[in-house]
Every structure is written in C-alpha cells, then in structure tokens.
Design a protein around this motif. Sequence first.
Motif: not given
Lengths: 488, 488
Positions: A118-125, B45-57
């Motif tokens: 669950s890499q995406f769920p893990y990163e979201v949390e 993981p870095l790709l997911v993190r980048e996608a998350l941190s690019n969101l305009d929160l």
Amino acid sequence: VHNPARDLLLLADEERAEVWAALIRSIESYLSSVDDLPVATAVEPLLVREALSNLDLSRGIGASEALEFAVRGLTDWQLHTPHPRYFGLFNPASSTMGVVADALVAAWNPQLAAWSHSQFPYEVERFCIGEFGAKLGLPQPVDGTFCSGGAEANHTALLLALSERFPSFRAGGIRSLEGQPALYVSEQAHHSSIKAARACGLGDDAVRIVPVDDDLRISLGALEERLEADLAAGLLPFLLVGTAGGTSAGSIDPLPELAEVASRHGIWFHVDGAWGAAAALVPELSHLLKGIHAADSVTFDAHKFLSVPMGAGMLLTSHDGALGRAFGVDTAYMPHRGDDPSLRDPYTHSLQWSRRHIGLKVFLTLATLGWDGYAEALRWQVRMGRLLRAKLLRAEWEVMNSTELPIVCFRPEGEGIDVQGLADRVVQSGQAWISATRLHGGAPALRACVTSYRTGEADLDELILILETARAEARKSVVRTEMRRPHP
Amino acid sequence: VHNPARDLLLLADEERAEVWAALIRSIESYLSSVDDLPVATAVEPLLVREALSNLDLSRGIGASEALEFAVRGLTDWQLHTPHPRYFGLFNPASSTMGVVADALVAAWNPQLAAWSHSQFPYEVERFCIGEFGAKLGLPQPVDGTFCSGGAEANHTALLLALSERFPSFRAGGIRSLEGQPALYVSEQAHHSSIKAARACGLGDDAVRIVPVDDDLRISLGALEERLEADLAAGLLPFLLVGTAGGTSAGSIDPLPELAEVASRHGIWFHVDGAWGAAAALVPELSHLLKGIHAADSVTFDAHKFLSVPMGAGMLLTSHDGALGRAFGVDTAYMPHRGDDPSLRDPYTHSLQWSRRHIGLKVFLTLATLGWDGYAEALRWQVRMGRLLRAKLLRAEWEVMNSTELPIVCFRPEGEGIDVQGLADRVVQSGQAWISATRLHGGAPALRACVTSYRTGEADLDELILILETARAEARKSVVRTEMRRPHP
C-alpha cells in the motif's frame, strides 16, 4: 467454468449498476431531508429485532431489498449526528469527500499492514501526519499513525510513554519495573485514559485524577502535590496528559506549564486534542494551543471538529522511531520492506495489524477545501458557538464555562430544576439534542456543542425556544411538587 | 445569513452530483479493469511524495481534481488485493455490498459509543454477533464486539481473559497479581498475540510459543510440558490460544484437546479463527472447527475469507457480561442507556470509544447472499485451492502443507534454489503475487492463498506458468553460480 462467487459477491453488472444508483439516490435523499427529521426518536429495540429476525437469511434477500432495509433502519431508528440541531458529543456531519474516500477505500481495499502492499495509502497518511504535525508546530520529522479513534490514539500514547520510559517494558512487562507507574490527567480529561491504563496492565488506580480550577483547567498546585506525594511513596510517574478541548466544556489545560512540569520530572507529555487541536487550523484561534509544540505526543481526531466520517484518529509524535520500538514485531510471513528508513510497515507502528486506509478521508477533504477552506468552515462553527452563548445569556440562562470553542455549558437560573430532566425534555421533543454533564465540584450542567457544519442561526433560535419551553414546564412541575409538600 | 461551511464540506448540489457520478464511474472502471492491471508494481516513494507536495493545499484543488488524484494513486501506486492473481495474505476482493455499506455508514455517520445514539447499528451488530456465534456453535446468548481487525479482537480476548481470571486486574493492574501471568500459543499462531501481550503490560516473554507437530498443529505434549514447568516456576497460566487457520499454512490446532487442557488448568480458551472460522459457513467443512464451540472467545474477521472490506473483526464470547467487566467505565458526559440488560453502550464493551459502524458491511453482504450464497462463494474458493494444489503437484513442486482450506505451501524439488528469490521473481513479473514464509523447523516455503473471489482456473494456470519460468531462471542462476565456483 463459470465462477459463481464472483456473481454472488461482486453482483451481476446490471444489478451492480442498480445498486450504485440506489445508493447515491439514498444518500442524496438523506442529505436533503435530514434537517427535517427528528434529531432523535424513542426506538423500541424489539421492533428492530423483529425486523431483523424476519429476514430470510438462508437464501438472502438480494441487493436492492437489503440496501433498502439498511437505509430505512439508519434513517428511522437512530439519532442523526449530521442534523443541524444535534448539539451533541463530538460527532460531526460528514464531509462529502469523506464519504467519497470511504467508498474508494472499501472498493480498492488497500491493506495498511505492509508497506509493499500500500505505497500510495502509506504516503498519503505519512503526508497528512506531517502536515497536521507542522500545523501544531511539532518538531519535524513528525511520526504518527492513524487510529480507529481518539481512544486508540490515547492508548497508543500511553504505550509509547511506557515503552520509552521503561526499557524493560517490552520484554518483561509491568512486573519487570522497579515500581508501579502512574499517570496524571485532570478531572476534565476524557475517560479513555482510564480504559487505556487498565488495558496496559497499570490498573485504574494508576490514573491520578487531578482537580481543576474554576476555569476547569488542571490545577498546577494540586498536580505538583500529587506528583510529590507519589514520588515519596515510590510510584513511578511516567506520563502527564494535558487536555486541549475537554468533552464536557471544551476546557484547555495550561499546556506550557504542563510541558515544564513534565520536562522537570522527566515524564512523557501527551496532549489529548481529539477535538480541540483543530484550533490550530484557524489562525486567530491557534493561540489557544500555545505550548502544544512541546508535547511528546498529541491525539487529534479528524472525525470530530474536522467533519470527517468516523473514525479517523491521529496520534502524532515528535519522537521518531518510538512507534517502531513500541509496536515492532518480526514474523516469517509478512513481506519485508526495503531499507529506506522513511518506509515503514504500518503494522510495526500501531496497535493494529492489517488496517483500513483511514487517512484518505482526511486527505481528500483537506485537498478539496485547502487549509483556507477548512479555516473558514471551522470559523463558522465557532461563530455559531459564540452566538449560542450570547443568545443563552439573553434568554437568562446561566452560562457556566468560558471558551472560544463552540461548546456552551449552562443551567437555569435559580434553584430546584433538575438539569438532566431538562436535557431529557429537549431530546424528547425530537427538535434538538443536548446533553447533561457535571462540571467543577460536580455541578450539573446542560451542554450544547456546535458539531454539525449544517447548524445555522435559525437552529440556534429554535434551540433557545425549545429550552425555554422545557424550562417553563420544569418550573411548573417544581411548583406543583412544592405545593404538594405538607406544610411544616 | 449564508453558511459557507455547508458549501465547503457538503459541496454545492451540482458539484456533489458530479462527484457521485465520478465516484461510481471510477469504481466501475476499477472493477472492470483490475484483472488486467499488474498485481503489484515497483513504486518509487519519491514520485508519490512529489505528487503530494505539488498539490496546492492552501487553496485546495477542488472535489473533482482531488478525487481523480486519489483514484490515480490507488490504481497506479499500490498492490491490488482484489486482483484474481493476488495469492496473498488474507486480504480479499471486497463484496459490492460491503462497499455500499461503508458508503452508507460514512454518510449517516452513526456513533457506536452510546446505545441512545445508534439503536439500529447496535441491533445490526448484536444480530450479526448472535448469528455468527450460533454458526460456530457457541452457547447462547453470545456476546461480542466488532473490532478494527483481528489484532484488536485477539487483544480484546487477552484482556477478557486477564479481567475474568484476575479480579484485581482492573483496579490494580499486573503488579497486583500474585505472580507473572503467561499465555500459550503455537509457533504457527499470528504474532498479534505478542503485540497484545506487550500492550497489556505482560511483556513479550509472557507469550510461551509452543512447537508444532509435522502437521503444523500445536504439540500437545510440548504444551503440557511447558504448562507444568511454568506452574512449577510460579507463573500463572491464564490463556491458551488455539489457531484455526494459521497465516502461514492454514493449520488448525486440535481444538477439542486444547479445550480439555484449558478446562483442566482453569484457563481461558481463545480460538483465533480470523481466517479459518469461515469454514463454519460451509457444511462439509465445518468439521474442521470441531471443538470451537467450547472456546471462551473466538476471533473471526469478516474482512478475510468473507470478502468484506477492511476492517471487520469480530470478537465473540460465550461469557455474557465479561466485556462489560473488562471495558466498563463511568463518565459524567456520556448519555445513559435504559435498564434493559440487552442494551449496552458499546463504549463500555470494547477497546474503542466512539466507533464506526463496522457491522453493516457484514450484515449487508450476508443479507444479500444469504448463508446459502456465502457457502457457495466460499466453496468456489476452496475448490480453486484444491485445484491449485493438484496443479502444483503435477508441475513437480513439493507441496508442504495439508489442509482443505485454500492455502498451499510449496517449494521446488531439489536443492539450492532460494525460495525468497523465487517469490520475488513472481512478484516482479507483475502477473501474480505470492509470498515466502517459514514452516516447521524454519523450512522456507512459498505460499499461495486463494483470497480473491475473482480467482478462476485460468488464473491458476497462469500462476503455474509464471512459477515454472521463475524456477527455470533460478535453476540457471544456480548452475551459473556453481560453474563460477573454484574446483576444490
């Protein structure tokens, strides 16, 4: 070969299409009519039991009928926490994106035990934990875990504190320590601390309940006395819990002073901000949480003030690695993650093992609204709380607590009126829901909390009317009772 | 006055309509395409993190974009437990009615702390507990609670056992007992017992791990020896856990014999049937659970073999009142239920406080299919397991476990092939997912479990092909390694 399991559990395509349509229709119908439903009704358990036992469970009743049964039951046979006049415990109206997230999670069914699943769920949390930790000013990197609710979060904090303070706790348990550990909470703290202390093998008596001052904040003098007496008696103080938004009255303990006491005594400082930590999202309210940055751990429930569906507890901690030390185990059958220290197998960092992806409803609601939107939504509820307070005072109720958060404790002026009876009258009207509690010195109080984002000023006015009617009726019955009393 | 909180959290009517439509479209698209997705992919993981941190929160990205982001993440960046070739841990493909139930629960948001808030949800859960208890043959009335998962259910059982066996546990904790309590599980038991023992303040060492026999069932001789030795050493045995469906190999301990041992020693007998208790729903398999009716408590996870979305653990107990004794607390702020002894405030009967309505997904799936439908669906998966076993034997794999449940442990015949390496090759193919584990004496084994109701015979054939390719490649590399070795 035909697979009957697939048809049975997934449903045939047309049947599934019908069920989705009925689901959305039902939710929309509820969302548009809940304001007009009674907030609560008297439910006869035998009726519900009869309805359940009349179902043909051997052969099943099919998807449409089952859905209809559930919708009717949820609508007719329970209290409606999303109702705008549910002035109740901290149970909100759900955000739509929270509902969406819970449906997505159910369909994709990620398993938050192993990182490799669950890499995406893990990163979201991980992202949410980091963001909320930053809002509270906790030193980065913030670690944490999503929990079933605030009880689990407080329980987790207790275990963190035990495991960090007593190195032999993990292998040897409580009996391996040099003495009996003790923890400190205020009279206004949530009782999940008692459940947690019992469950950790400390026993209820290990929870030292410290009196509060007139503002319902923990008495620092009484706390110091208790600590000194316990130390003198050979107990091992290890945890101090500060409450930020007490259940009864929204009180917030003096966090900077508690942080200082905890640091001086070398004990873990946990803040239970299950409801109140949301103040961190509103710039003009964040001063209420002054000192929270110094907490070793914080409980923050997104399913309370943040209006996310139940349960979305968060336990945040500034101690990187502590969760892994407290909850880590090795098995032969679990997949192993890589060596990257930023990747964790969630089952080694939480009381749970395979876990639902709780964080998505928090993330989706936040991503949709943004921090600005959240602040605006919370501001509205705070404003409704302030208005309610003013209206109660104008209607000659005695307001008993003082807080900027939208929770008002009050009672009728004068003597002789049974406060619980008043709350019951309001509930029985079906038009609003409030509860009774006890404050400093056991004083009974009515309690009204703005928990639904649907609450508007007209709802406050209606509550005031209902309260006035209830008070008038109660006064009449007091008079009748007094008239019936024999003269001395 | 306009209520901005409502628009922000509920969304405007048109926006909500769009979101519901997109939600159903996304779920349907996933359900129809998941068979063709890679079961698992390497996620950076870095790709997911980048996608998350690019969101305009700060300002938020709106509902549609947020939903799309989540759907993309869940689809592209994780393993797919619903996939027909996920032969993995006990994580199922979700039943459609389970998804429906989770969406209903999120929208209505019942609070399962106080009975007075959630009468219908309370009765639905009580009904399910009673029905599943009856299927297992537990003496009525069966009490129980829904849990976040099997770990919480096993944890709850441990607390029940402590609280019932040691009257001073509640107030005085583990240090108030006359000695150190000990519990007994087999080598094949789930490690949640260790987490639970640690969390209860017993310490990891309190868990006595008893060897298994060649069938991976707890060795009764070794158990008796361990018990006698512990008693002689002054320990306090209080809990014996029987496993019904071990995680590694589906093994089932000799339950009648364990019940007898427990009864003779006066200790609590818990059966962890998280996965395997589902055999009770299939008449021709229920003999596997012989003796389970004598358990003091049972763990049964509907989110495993019953294909309900996570997490839907059940803890069932034949001791009426025990949950209330273990978890009851009094507060000033919680509403009080009436005096009817069949009504309970859920927060006084569980580790949790305010709880999600977990039971609805179990109820709606059962009500739709009926017991007959459930039996048929389970039968299909059992049949696929039997077929897989036969096909593996035909393809000259050594099958290492013997069970009627659909879980096969196996290894390549001959020496020198790294079993974990083989599992990794299968996973890396993206075409199937299996894992490695260790059996009796630490022997490494491949493990394939039919967990998805979507699995059909073609999926088994594909797994066999992938396994053969992986074995051939592994053999080549063994040969290469051996050729490179210097002659002696």
